[in-house]
Motif scaffolding. Sequence first.
Motif, PDB file in Angstrom:
ATOM      1  N   PHE A  18      86.125  -0.941 -47.735  1.00 31.85           N
ATOM      2  CA  PHE A  18      87.357  -1.731 -47.677  1.00 31.85           C
ATOM      3  C   PHE A  18      88.013  -1.686 -46.300  1.00 31.85           C
ATOM      4  O   PHE A  18      89.101  -2.222 -46.110  1.00 31.85           O
ATOM      5  CB  PHE A  18      88.335  -1.248 -48.765  1.00 31.85           C
ATOM      6  CG  PHE A  18      87.849  -1.584 -50.150  1.00 31.85           C
ATOM      7  CD1 PHE A  18      88.077  -2.845 -50.692  1.00 31.85           C
ATOM      8  CD2 PHE A  18      87.120  -0.662 -50.887  1.00 31.85           C
ATOM      9  CE1 PHE A  18      87.611  -3.158 -51.955  1.00 31.85           C
ATOM     10  CE2 PHE A  18      86.649  -0.980 -52.156  1.00 31.85           C
ATOM     11  CZ  PHE A  18      86.886  -2.232 -52.697  1.00 31.85           C
ATOM     12  N   GLY A  19      87.332  -1.058 -45.329  1.00 33.83           N
ATOM     13  CA  GLY A  19      87.849  -1.016 -43.969  1.00 33.83           C
ATOM     14  C   GLY A  19      89.118  -0.202 -43.840  1.00 33.83           C
ATOM     15  O   GLY A  19      89.969  -0.482 -42.994  1.00 33.83           O
ATOM     16  N   TYR A  20      89.260   0.787 -44.666  1.00 35.06           N
ATOM     17  CA  TYR A  20      90.465   1.617 -44.715  1.00 35.06           C
ATOM     18  C   TYR A  20      90.061   3.040 -44.340  1.00 35.06           C
ATOM     19  O   TYR A  20      89.054   3.546 -44.791  1.00 35.06           O
ATOM     20  CB  TYR A  20      91.043   1.560 -46.134  1.00 35.06           C
ATOM     21  CG  TYR A  20      92.461   2.022 -46.243  1.00 35.06           C
ATOM     22  CD1 TYR A  20      93.516   1.193 -45.890  1.00 35.06           C
ATOM     23  CD2 TYR A  20      92.756   3.287 -46.710  1.00 35.06           C
ATOM     24  CE1 TYR A  20      94.825   1.614 -45.993  1.00 35.06           C
ATOM     25  CE2 TYR A  20      94.061   3.717 -46.822  1.00 35.06           C
ATOM     26  CZ  TYR A  20      95.095   2.884 -46.466  1.00 35.06           C
ATOM     27  OH  TYR A  20      96.392   3.308 -46.561  1.00 35.06           O
ATOM     28  N   VAL A  29      99.574   3.563 -44.886  1.00 38.73           N
ATOM     29  CA  VAL A  29      99.410   2.133 -44.615  1.00 38.73           C
ATOM     30  C   VAL A  29      99.085   1.424 -45.935  1.00 38.73           C
ATOM     31  O   VAL A  29      98.069   1.694 -46.559  1.00 38.73           O
ATOM     32  CB  VAL A  29      98.287   1.877 -43.577  1.00 38.73           C
ATOM     33  CG1 VAL A  29      98.050   0.386 -43.392  1.00 38.73           C
ATOM     34  CG2 VAL A  29      98.610   2.562 -42.260  1.00 38.73           C
ATOM     35  N   ARG A  30      99.986   0.527 -46.336  1.00 40.20           N
ATOM     36  CA  ARG A  30      99.814  -0.229 -47.589  1.00 40.20           C
ATOM     37  C   ARG A  30      99.713  -1.705 -47.246  1.00 40.20           C
ATOM     38  O   ARG A  30     100.672  -2.451 -47.281  1.00 40.20           O
ATOM     39  CB  ARG A  30     100.989   0.025 -48.524  1.00 40.20           C
ATOM     40  CG  ARG A  30     100.743  -0.481 -49.940  1.00 40.20           C
ATOM     41  CD  ARG A  30     101.826  -0.053 -50.880  1.00 40.20           C
ATOM     42  NE  ARG A  30     103.084  -0.680 -50.594  1.00 40.20           N
ATOM     43  CZ  ARG A  30     103.544  -1.778 -51.180  1.00 40.20           C
ATOM     44  NH1 ARG A  30     102.828  -2.386 -52.098  1.00 40.20           N
ATOM     45  NH2 ARG A  30     104.710  -2.277 -50.854  1.00 40.20           N
ATOM     46  N   ASP A  31      98.500  -2.095 -46.905  1.00 41.58           N
ATOM     47  CA  ASP A  31      98.234  -3.480 -46.525  1.00 41.58           C
ATOM     48  C   ASP A  31      97.221  -4.067 -47.508  1.00 41.58           C
ATOM     49  O   ASP A  31      96.933  -3.459 -48.541  1.00 41.58           O
ATOM     50  CB  ASP A  31      97.750  -3.552 -45.076  1.00 41.58           C
ATOM     51  CG  ASP A  31      96.510  -2.705 -44.813  1.00 41.58           C
ATOM     52  OD1 ASP A  31      95.885  -2.208 -45.776  1.00 41.58           O
ATOM     53  OD2 ASP A  31      96.158  -2.526 -43.630  1.00 41.58           O
ATOM     54  N   ASP A  32      96.701  -5.238 -47.191  1.00 42.05           N
ATOM     55  CA  ASP A  32      95.744  -5.879 -48.099  1.00 42.05           C
ATOM     56  C   ASP A  32      94.488  -5.034 -48.303  1.00 42.05           C
ATOM     57  O   ASP A  32      93.932  -5.009 -49.405  1.00 42.05           O
ATOM     58  CB  ASP A  32      95.363  -7.272 -47.595  1.00 42.05           C
ATOM     59  CG  ASP A  32      96.500  -8.268 -47.741  1.00 42.05           C
ATOM     60  OD1 ASP A  32      97.415  -8.015 -48.566  1.00 42.05           O
ATOM     61  OD2 ASP A  32      96.482  -9.301 -47.045  1.00 42.05           O
ATOM     62  N   ARG A  33      94.043  -4.352 -47.262  1.00 40.61           N
ATOM     63  CA  ARG A  33      92.854  -3.490 -47.402  1.00 40.61           C
ATOM     64  C   ARG A  33      93.124  -2.406 -48.438  1.00 40.61           C
ATOM     65  O   ARG A  33      92.293  -2.127 -49.301  1.00 40.61           O
ATOM     66  CB  ARG A  33      92.486  -2.827 -46.077  1.00 40.61           C
ATOM     67  CG  ARG A  33      92.115  -3.769 -44.960  1.00 40.61           C
ATOM     68  CD  ARG A  33      92.007  -3.047 -43.623  1.00 40.61           C
ATOM     69  NE  ARG A  33      93.265  -2.366 -43.318  1.00 40.61           N
ATOM     70  CZ  ARG A  33      93.375  -1.231 -42.645  1.00 40.61           C
ATOM     71  NH1 ARG A  33      92.304  -0.627 -42.172  1.00 40.61           N
ATOM     72  NH2 ARG A  33      94.558  -0.690 -42.416  1.00 40.61           N
ATOM     73  N   PHE A  34      94.295  -1.807 -48.340  1.00 40.48           N
ATOM     74  CA  PHE A  34      94.658  -0.737 -49.272  1.00 40.48           C
ATOM     75  C   PHE A  34      94.787  -1.277 -50.699  1.00 40.48           C
ATOM     76  O   PHE A  34      94.287  -0.659 -51.646  1.00 40.48           O
ATOM     77  CB  PHE A  34      95.971  -0.074 -48.847  1.00 40.48           C
ATOM     78  CG  PHE A  34      96.393   1.019 -49.787  1.00 40.48           C
ATOM     79  CD1 PHE A  34      95.745   2.238 -49.796  1.00 40.48           C
ATOM     80  CD2 PHE A  34      97.435   0.812 -50.676  1.00 40.48           C
ATOM     81  CE1 PHE A  34      96.120   3.241 -50.671  1.00 40.48           C
ATOM     82  CE2 PHE A  34      97.814   1.812 -51.554  1.00 40.48           C
ATOM     83  CZ  PHE A  34      97.155   3.024 -51.552  1.00 40.48           C
ATOM     84  N   ARG A  35      95.430  -2.431 -50.852  1.00 34.12           N
ATOM     85  CA  ARG A  35      95.589  -3.006 -52.189  1.00 34.12           C
ATOM     86  C   ARG A  35      94.229  -3.311 -52.819  1.00 34.12           C
ATOM     87  O   ARG A  35      94.028  -3.061 -54.004  1.00 34.12           O
ATOM     88  CB  ARG A  35      96.454  -4.258 -52.124  1.00 34.12           C
ATOM     89  CG  ARG A  35      97.918  -3.951 -51.936  1.00 34.12           C
ATOM     90  CD  ARG A  35      98.757  -5.236 -51.932  1.00 34.12           C
ATOM     91  NE  ARG A  35     100.110  -4.962 -51.549  1.00 34.12           N
ATOM     92  CZ  ARG A  35     100.570  -4.943 -50.290  1.00 34.12           C
ATOM     93  NH1 ARG A  35      99.746  -5.215 -49.286  1.00 34.12           N
ATOM     94  NH2 ARG A  35     101.821  -4.670 -50.035  1.00 34.12           N
ATOM     95  N   GLU A  36      93.313  -3.838 -52.028  1.00 38.37           N
ATOM     96  CA  GLU A  36      91.969  -4.120 -52.559  1.00 38.37           C
ATOM     97  C   GLU A  36      91.255  -2.823 -52.949  1.00 38.37           C
ATOM     98  O   GLU A  36      90.606  -2.761 -53.998  1.00 38.37           O
ATOM     99  CB  GLU A  36      91.142  -4.915 -51.548  1.00 38.37           C
ATOM    100  CG  GLU A  36      91.561  -6.356 -51.422  1.00 38.37           C
ATOM    101  CD  GLU A  36      91.491  -7.104 -52.740  1.00 38.37           C
ATOM    102  OE1 GLU A  36      90.471  -7.010 -53.452  1.00 38.37           O
ATOM    103  OE2 GLU A  36      92.479  -7.793 -53.076  1.00 38.37           O
ATOM    104  N   LEU A  37      91.374  -1.816 -52.116  1.00 42.37           N
ATOM    105  CA  LEU A  37      90.793  -0.506 -52.433  1.00 42.37           C
ATOM    106  C   LEU A  37      91.381   0.034 -53.730  1.00 42.37           C
ATOM    107  O   LEU A  37      90.652   0.516 -54.609  1.00 42.37           O
ATOM    108  CB  LEU A  37      91.056   0.474 -51.278  1.00 42.37           C
ATOM    109  CG  LEU A  37      90.701   1.944 -51.509  1.00 42.37           C
ATOM    110  CD1 LEU A  37      89.204   2.126 -51.704  1.00 42.37           C
ATOM    111  CD2 LEU A  37      91.206   2.788 -50.338  1.00 42.37           C
TER     112      LEU A  37
END
Length: 120
Positions: A18-20, A29-37
């Motif tokens: 997920f690139g996190y 960091v709570r961004d789109d990568r984190f939400r997808e993870l």
Amino acid sequence: EDARMGRVYLPQEELDRFGYSEVDLRNGVRDDRFRELMRFQVARAHDYYARGSELHEYLSPAGRTILSTMFRIYSSLLREIEKRDYDVFSRRVRVSSPRKLAIAWTSLFGRRYRVQRISS
């Protein structure tokens, strides 16, 4: 909280997928990568609980109560995480003590109580 203390329970392979990074995690960091993870992790957990519920019939009555209580409490935590849009950084995700007590009560007495009420 755990990440800031150097404890990361997510596989590196999944963070990479997920690139996190662990640094992102430690920094909250709570961004789109984190939400997808997190969507992936929560969906997997729900699946594990569903599959784990198949063990119910193999357990003693006490074991069934414990399993049911645990699944319901942890499922409540997952739903709270989803409801918060995966914000696990700003405050601790928890199930309130009264809610835990209600879950334990219905796991212990719920079915029996309903059966008694119906038959009386």
